[in-house]
Write a protein that holds these residues in place. Structure first.
Motif, PDB file in Angstrom:
ATOM      1  N   VAL A  28      32.833  72.872  12.579  1.00 30.85           N
ATOM      2  CA  VAL A  28      34.053  72.546  13.330  1.00 30.85           C
ATOM      3  C   VAL A  28      34.690  73.807  13.896  1.00 30.85           C
ATOM      4  CG1 VAL A  28      36.401  71.631  13.102  1.00 30.85           C
ATOM      5  CG2 VAL A  28      34.468  70.392  12.086  1.00 30.85           C
ATOM      6  N   GLN A  29      34.678  74.874  13.132  1.00 32.90           N
ATOM      7  CA  GLN A  29      35.236  76.155  13.606  1.00 32.90           C
ATOM      8  C   GLN A  29      34.528  76.606  14.885  1.00 32.90           C
ATOM      9  OE1 GLN A  29      34.578  79.351  10.831  1.00 32.90           O
ATOM     10  NE2 GLN A  29      35.068  80.930  12.328  1.00 32.90           N
ATOM     11  N   HIS A  30      33.202  76.514  14.892  1.00 36.00           N
ATOM     12  CA  HIS A  30      32.460  76.950  16.068  1.00 36.00           C
ATOM     13  C   HIS A  30      32.542  75.938  17.204  1.00 36.00           C
ATOM     14  CE1 HIS A  30      30.993  79.862  13.173  1.00 36.00           C
ATOM     15  NE2 HIS A  30      30.595  80.585  14.200  1.00 36.00           N
ATOM     16  N   LEU A  31      32.646  74.661  16.858  1.00 33.45           N
ATOM     17  CA  LEU A  31      32.841  73.653  17.893  1.00 33.45           C
ATOM     18  C   LEU A  31      34.147  73.895  18.649  1.00 33.45           C
ATOM     19  CD1 LEU A  31      32.025  71.013  19.289  1.00 33.45           C
ATOM     20  CD2 LEU A  31      33.082  69.770  17.378  1.00 33.45           C
ATOM     21  N   ALA A  32      35.160  74.386  17.947  1.00 33.08           N
ATOM     22  CA  ALA A  32      36.448  74.661  18.580  1.00 33.08           C
ATOM     23  C   ALA A  32      36.342  75.779  19.616  1.00 33.08           C
ATOM     24  CB  ALA A  32      37.491  75.024  17.527  1.00 33.08           C
ATOM     25  N   ARG A  33      35.315  76.593  19.522  1.00 30.53           N
ATOM     26  CA  ARG A  33      35.119  77.669  20.490  1.00 30.53           C
ATOM     27  C   ARG A  33      34.491  77.167  21.789  1.00 30.53           C
ATOM     28  NH1 ARG A  33      32.318  82.276  16.563  1.00 30.53           N
ATOM     29  NH2 ARG A  33      34.022  82.429  15.051  1.00 30.53           N
ATOM     30  N   VAL A  34      33.986  75.942  21.757  1.00 25.93           N
ATOM     31  CA  VAL A  34      33.317  75.364  22.917  1.00 25.93           C
ATOM     32  C   VAL A  34      34.335  74.529  23.691  1.00 25.93           C
ATOM     33  CG1 VAL A  34      31.435  73.885  23.705  1.00 25.93           C
ATOM     34  CG2 VAL A  34      31.144  75.291  21.638  1.00 25.93           C
ATOM     35  N   SER A  35      34.558  74.848  24.954  1.00 24.56           N
ATOM     36  CA  SER A  35      35.515  74.090  25.756  1.00 24.56           C
ATOM     37  C   SER A  35      34.970  72.695  26.041  1.00 24.56           C
ATOM     38  CB  SER A  35      35.791  74.815  27.069  1.00 24.56           C
ATOM     39  OG  SER A  35      34.669  74.732  27.929  1.00 24.56           O
ATOM     40  N   ASP A  36      35.860  71.808  26.461  1.00 23.01           N
ATOM     41  CA  ASP A  36      35.430  70.456  26.798  1.00 23.01           C
ATOM     42  C   ASP A  36      34.362  70.478  27.891  1.00 23.01           C
ATOM     43  OD1 ASP A  36      37.233  69.593  24.937  1.00 23.01           O
ATOM     44  OD2 ASP A  36      38.645  68.704  26.381  1.00 23.01           O
ATOM     45  N   ASP A  37      34.535  71.315  28.883  1.00 25.02           N
ATOM     46  CA  ASP A  37      33.540  71.394  29.963  1.00 25.02           C
ATOM     47  C   ASP A  37      32.207  71.931  29.444  1.00 25.02           C
ATOM     48  OD1 ASP A  37      35.325  70.426  31.811  1.00 25.02           O
ATOM     49  OD2 ASP A  37      35.894  72.408  32.570  1.00 25.02           O
ATOM     50  N   GLU A  38      32.270  72.894  28.526  1.00 25.62           N
ATOM     51  CA  GLU A  38      31.042  73.485  27.993  1.00 25.62           C
ATOM     52  C   GLU A  38      30.253  72.520  27.112  1.00 25.62           C
ATOM     53  OE1 GLU A  38      32.379  78.198  27.760  1.00 25.62           O
ATOM     54  OE2 GLU A  38      32.841  76.841  26.104  1.00 25.62           O
ATOM     55  N   ARG A  50      25.076  69.913  24.319  1.00 21.12           N
ATOM     56  CA  ARG A  50      25.963  70.063  23.161  1.00 21.12           C
ATOM     57  C   ARG A  50      26.558  68.713  22.760  1.00 21.12           C
ATOM     58  NH1 ARG A  50      28.075  75.427  25.675  1.00 21.12           N
ATOM     59  NH2 ARG A  50      27.396  77.034  24.189  1.00 21.12           N
ATOM     60  N   LYS A  51      26.778  67.836  23.739  1.00 23.50           N
ATOM     61  CA  LYS A  51      27.290  66.509  23.406  1.00 23.50           C
ATOM     62  C   LYS A  51      26.306  65.740  22.529  1.00 23.50           C
ATOM     63  CE  LYS A  51      30.725  65.248  26.877  1.00 23.50           C
ATOM     64  NZ  LYS A  51      31.144  64.167  27.791  1.00 23.50           N
ATOM     65  N   HIS A  52      25.021  65.813  22.837  1.00 20.30           N
ATOM     66  CA  HIS A  52      24.012  65.185  21.985  1.00 20.30           C
ATOM     67  C   HIS A  52      24.108  65.742  20.560  1.00 20.30           C
ATOM     68  CE1 HIS A  52      21.973  64.184  25.855  1.00 20.30           C
ATOM     69  NE2 HIS A  52      21.472  63.166  25.187  1.00 20.30           N
ATOM     70  N   LEU A  53      24.212  67.052  20.488  1.00 24.03           N
ATOM     71  CA  LEU A  53      24.234  67.709  19.184  1.00 24.03           C
ATOM     72  C   LEU A  53      25.452  67.285  18.371  1.00 24.03           C
ATOM     73  CD1 LEU A  53      22.866  69.923  17.426  1.00 24.03           C
ATOM     74  CD2 LEU A  53      24.434  71.548  18.487  1.00 24.03           C
ATOM     75  N   VAL A  54      26.614  67.263  19.007  1.00 21.66           N
ATOM     76  CA  VAL A  54      27.842  66.885  18.300  1.00 21.66           C
ATOM     77  C   VAL A  54      27.780  65.426  17.870  1.00 21.66           C
ATOM     78  CG1 VAL A  54      30.349  66.670  18.501  1.00 21.66           C
ATOM     79  CG2 VAL A  54      29.183  68.672  19.466  1.00 21.66           C
TER      80      VAL A  54
END
Length: 243
Positions: A28-38, A50-54
């Motif tokens: 979750v900490q690293h997911l927070a570093r990824v913007s919605d667009d990214e 990244r959406k598949h991964l999440v």
């Protein structure tokens, strides 16, 4: 590997669960570093955004909740109805909005954590089945979740590092991957050298070995097919597939 270093499976279940929870927090900490667009951009896994991964990480927690229900009630409750259902779920999840995906990870992780907390002590040895058909005790869900969240943080491509992994996790990943290669007959020539010791994937291999040397975190990262940073090899070689 050195026998005086405790691997994940040697730890009490409370410590295993703590590592799994810390892994979720790390993700979750690293997911927070990824913007919605990214999030729509590629992950480090071929063919997956990244959406598949999440989506996969979120639905994995929900699937493990099914196994906890199985353990608690004795009623067979598979992780997924089929491999097709799992894959469809991930594809559908990848179409969700960014905030919905972030919420999915949070909510399913909370459900799994509650299921772990509520399971009576005597039920941790209850037998359940993984999606691969392996029969395992319910306690194995701690390792299944640990492996998912720690490794998939790397796959986010948001600054995660195998050097951040607990040593107990690295040791058991090392054993899992080397064992998978041995069962498949892959990588027989590999000799893995870390400060924890030297391991030949096939102890009976009589030819010239290819040595892979580095810190335990670097060698495990190479074995998992995620990075070549920090490893030295005597010949140019790629890690065999393990899953």
């Amino acid at each position: 590997m050195s026998a005086d270093i405790a691997g994940f499976h040697q730890l009490p279940i409370d410590e295993q669960l703590a590592i799994a929870r810390n892994g979720t927090a790390y993700f979750v900490q690293h997911l927070a570093r990824v913007s919605d667009d990214e999030l729509a951009g590629p992950s480090l896994l071929p063919g997956w955004s990244r959406k598949h991964l999440v989506a996969h990480v979120g639905y994995n927690a929900a699937a493990l909740c099914n196994l906890m229900t199985w353990a608690a009630t004795g009623v067979e409750t598979p992780m997924y109805s089929s491999a097709t259902q799992r894959n469809t779920e991930i594809e559908d999840g990848s179409t969700l909005g960014a905030q919905a995906l972030r919420n999915l990870v949070d909510h399913t992780a909370a459900r799994l954590d509650e299921a772990w907390r509520r399971l009576p002590a005597e039920k941790w040895e209850a037998q359940v089945k993984t999606i691969q058909g392996r029969t395992v005790p319910a306690a194995e869900t701690a390792w299944m979740r640990t492996r998912e969240v720690w490794i998939h943080t790397i796959d986010l491509g948001a600054g995660g590092s195998f050097a951040d992994f607990p040593e107990a996790v690295l040791l058991d990943l090392f054993g899992d991957i080397a064992g998978a290669w041995a069962r498949k007959g892959s990588g027989a020539e590999l000799r893995l050298i870390t400060p924890a010791g030297t391991t030949d994937v096939d102890p009976d291999f009589a030819g010239d070995h290819t040595e892979v040397r580095g810190e335990l975190s670097a060698v495990v990262g190479w074995m998992a097919g995620r990075t070549v940073d920090g490893v030295q090899t005597t010949t140019e070689v790629a890690a065999p597939h393990w899953l």
